[in-house]
Design an enzyme around this catalytic site. Structure first.
Site, mmCIF file in Angstrom:
data_model
loop_
_atom_site.group_PDB
_atom_site.id
_atom_site.type_symbol
_atom_site.label_atom_id
_atom_site.label_comp_id
_atom_site.label_asym_id
_atom_site.label_seq_id
_atom_site.Cartn_x
_atom_site.Cartn_y
_atom_site.Cartn_z
ATOM 1 N N ARG A 114 -1.895 -14.360 4.159
ATOM 2 C CA ARG A 114 -2.770 -13.801 5.199
ATOM 3 C C ARG A 114 -2.136 -13.966 6.584
ATOM 4 N NH1 ARG A 114 -6.829 -10.359 3.902
ATOM 5 N NH2 ARG A 114 -7.735 -10.874 5.902
ATOM 6 N N ARG A 158 2.519 -6.704 9.593
ATOM 7 C CA ARG A 158 1.882 -5.597 10.314
ATOM 8 C C ARG A 158 2.347 -5.544 11.763
ATOM 9 N NH1 ARG A 158 -4.026 -7.034 7.709
ATOM 10 N NH2 ARG A 158 -3.917 -5.697 5.853
ATOM 11 N N HIS A 160 -1.997 -5.596 1.450
ATOM 12 C CA HIS A 160 -3.257 -6.288 1.160
ATOM 13 C C HIS A 160 -2.911 -7.686 0.664
ATOM 14 C CE1 HIS A 160 -7.149 -7.331 -0.605
ATOM 15 N NE2 HIS A 160 -6.449 -7.813 -1.614
ATOM 16 N N THR A 194 -5.798 -7.087 10.753
ATOM 17 C CA THR A 194 -6.045 -5.808 10.066
ATOM 18 C C THR A 194 -5.598 -4.625 10.925
ATOM 19 O OG1 THR A 194 -7.955 -6.838 9.009
ATOM 20 C CG2 THR A 194 -7.830 -4.429 8.924
ATOM 21 N N GLU A 203 -9.230 -10.564 -8.074
ATOM 22 C CA GLU A 203 -8.355 -9.418 -7.819
ATOM 23 C C GLU A 203 -7.154 -9.383 -8.766
ATOM 24 O OE1 GLU A 203 -9.340 -8.801 -3.054
ATOM 25 O OE2 GLU A 203 -7.405 -9.666 -3.646
ATOM 26 N N ASN A 237 -1.927 -0.026 7.005
ATOM 27 C CA ASN A 237 -1.406 -1.302 7.507
ATOM 28 C C ASN A 237 -0.548 -2.049 6.481
ATOM 29 O OD1 ASN A 237 -3.406 -2.081 5.781
ATOM 30 N ND2 ASN A 237 -4.709 -3.041 7.321
ATOM 31 N N LYS A 259 0.832 -1.209 0.000
ATOM 32 C CA LYS A 259 0.000 0.000 0.000
ATOM 33 C C LYS A 259 0.870 1.264 0.000
ATOM 34 C CE LYS A 259 -3.846 -2.331 2.357
ATOM 35 N NZ LYS A 259 -4.839 -2.223 3.457
ATOM 36 N N TYR A 290 -12.245 -2.936 -3.701
ATOM 37 C CA TYR A 290 -12.840 -3.003 -2.360
ATOM 38 C C TYR A 290 -14.364 -3.005 -2.415
ATOM 39 C CZ TYR A 290 -8.337 -2.493 0.058
ATOM 40 O OH TYR A 290 -7.067 -2.697 0.563
HETATM 41 P P1 IDP Z 1 -7.663 -6.866 5.495
HETATM 42 O O1 IDP Z 1 -6.844 -5.915 4.656
HETATM 43 O O2 IDP Z 1 -6.913 -7.302 6.718
HETATM 44 O O3 IDP Z 1 -8.253 -7.992 4.695
HETATM 45 P P2 IDP Z 1 -10.356 -5.698 5.483
HETATM 46 O O4 IDP Z 1 -11.354 -5.926 6.559
HETATM 47 O O5 IDP Z 1 -10.571 -6.403 4.180
HETATM 48 O O6 IDP Z 1 -8.904 -6.010 6.086
HETATM 49 O O7 IDP Z 1 -10.299 -4.133 5.227
HETATM 50 C C1 IDP Z 1 -9.665 -3.601 4.087
HETATM 51 C C2 IDP Z 1 -8.780 -2.448 4.503
HETATM 52 O O8 IDP Z 1 -9.587 -1.375 4.993
HETATM 53 C C3 IDP Z 1 -7.821 -2.751 5.661
HETATM 54 O O9 IDP Z 1 -6.634 -3.412 5.258
HETATM 55 C C4 IDP Z 1 -7.552 -1.348 6.184
HETATM 56 O O10 IDP Z 1 -6.617 -0.655 5.356
HETATM 57 C C5 IDP Z 1 -8.919 -0.707 6.037
HETATM 58 N N1 IDP Z 1 -9.724 -0.844 7.260
HETATM 59 C C6 IDP Z 1 -10.380 -1.942 7.713
HETATM 60 N N2 IDP Z 1 -11.022 -1.728 8.871
HETATM 61 C C7 IDP Z 1 -10.787 -0.424 9.152
HETATM 62 C C8 IDP Z 1 -11.189 0.421 10.247
HETATM 63 O O11 IDP Z 1 -11.887 0.020 11.175
HETATM 64 N N3 IDP Z 1 -10.728 1.712 10.212
HETATM 65 C C9 IDP Z 1 -9.955 2.190 9.199
HETATM 66 N N4 IDP Z 1 -9.558 1.435 8.169
HETATM 67 C C10 IDP Z 1 -9.968 0.142 8.135
HETATM 68 MG MG MG Z 2 -9.658 -7.906 3.089
#
Ligand code: IDP
Ligand code: MG
Length: 151
Positions: free
Chosen positions: A85, A102, A115, A91, A126, A112, A9, A49
């Site tokens: 993962r 992370r 992805h 996350t 994707e 973070n 990212k 997304y």
């Molecule tokens: P992941 O990347 O661990 O799969 P997802 O739930 O798919 O997590 O969320 C996609 C992305 O959205 C996360 O990697 C993060 O950058 C952002 N994100 C997820 N939850 C939050 C939140 O509660 N606050 C701010 N950003 C979030």
């Molecule tokens: Mg995700």
């Protein structure tokens, strides 16, 4: 063999962590079969997304993802989706386990660093968003040479 999409990212590029993150993935045994640097636009962010459009964090997520260049990659290997993962960690980086990308390199939930696709089906969808078939290269045993093999 399985393939997964990994995005480094904008925070990973800005912080100069691309090499270290790629090294961790390669050290694990995952093979890089496609890579490019790009600036994600609104359309790509929304498609990538699409499952999160109704989430409260969606707007901030799209703003962040389109704010600066990122690196997109396809990694191949045994159980690649789950392995990546696990290597990413939770996350919310502040809760991610030590030893994960992370958990070792980040503290934020939005910023973070990485992805990774969350299932083989998601990975297929994707990868096709970011790479044309001729951009994914693999060693094809039956013809004994490197050729475009995906997505
Ligand atoms: P992941 O990347 O661990 O799969 P997802 O739930 O798919 O997590 O969320 C996609 C992305 O959205 C996360 O990697 C993060 O950058 C952002 N994100 C997820 N939850 C939050 C939140 O509660 N606050 C701010 N950003 C979030
Ligand atoms: Mg995700």
């Amino acid at each position: 063999m399985q393939r997964t999409l990994v995005l480094l990212k904008p925070d990973a590029v800005q912080r100069g962590l691309v090499g270290r993150i790629v090294a961790r993935l390669e050290d694990r045994g995952l093979r890089l079969v496609a890579a490019k640097m790009l600036l994600m636009d609104q359309k790509l962010a929304h498609r990538h997304y699409e499952d999160h459009v109704d989430k409260p964090f969606f707007k901030g997520l799209v703003e962040f993802m389109t704010s600066a260049p990122m690196v997109a990659m396809v990694l191949e290997g045994k159980n690649a989706v789950e392995v990546v993962r696990q290597m990413m960690g939770s996350t919310d980086s502040a809760k991610a386990a030590p030893g994960t990308i992370r958990g070792d390199l980040a503290l934020d939930t939005r910023r973070n660093l990485v992805h990774g696709s969350d299932s083989p089906e998601t990975a297929e969808r994707e990868i096709a968003l970011f790479f044309a078939p001729q951009e994914v290269l693999g060693y094809q045993r039956d013809v004994d040479r490197w050729i475009a093999t995906g997505p």
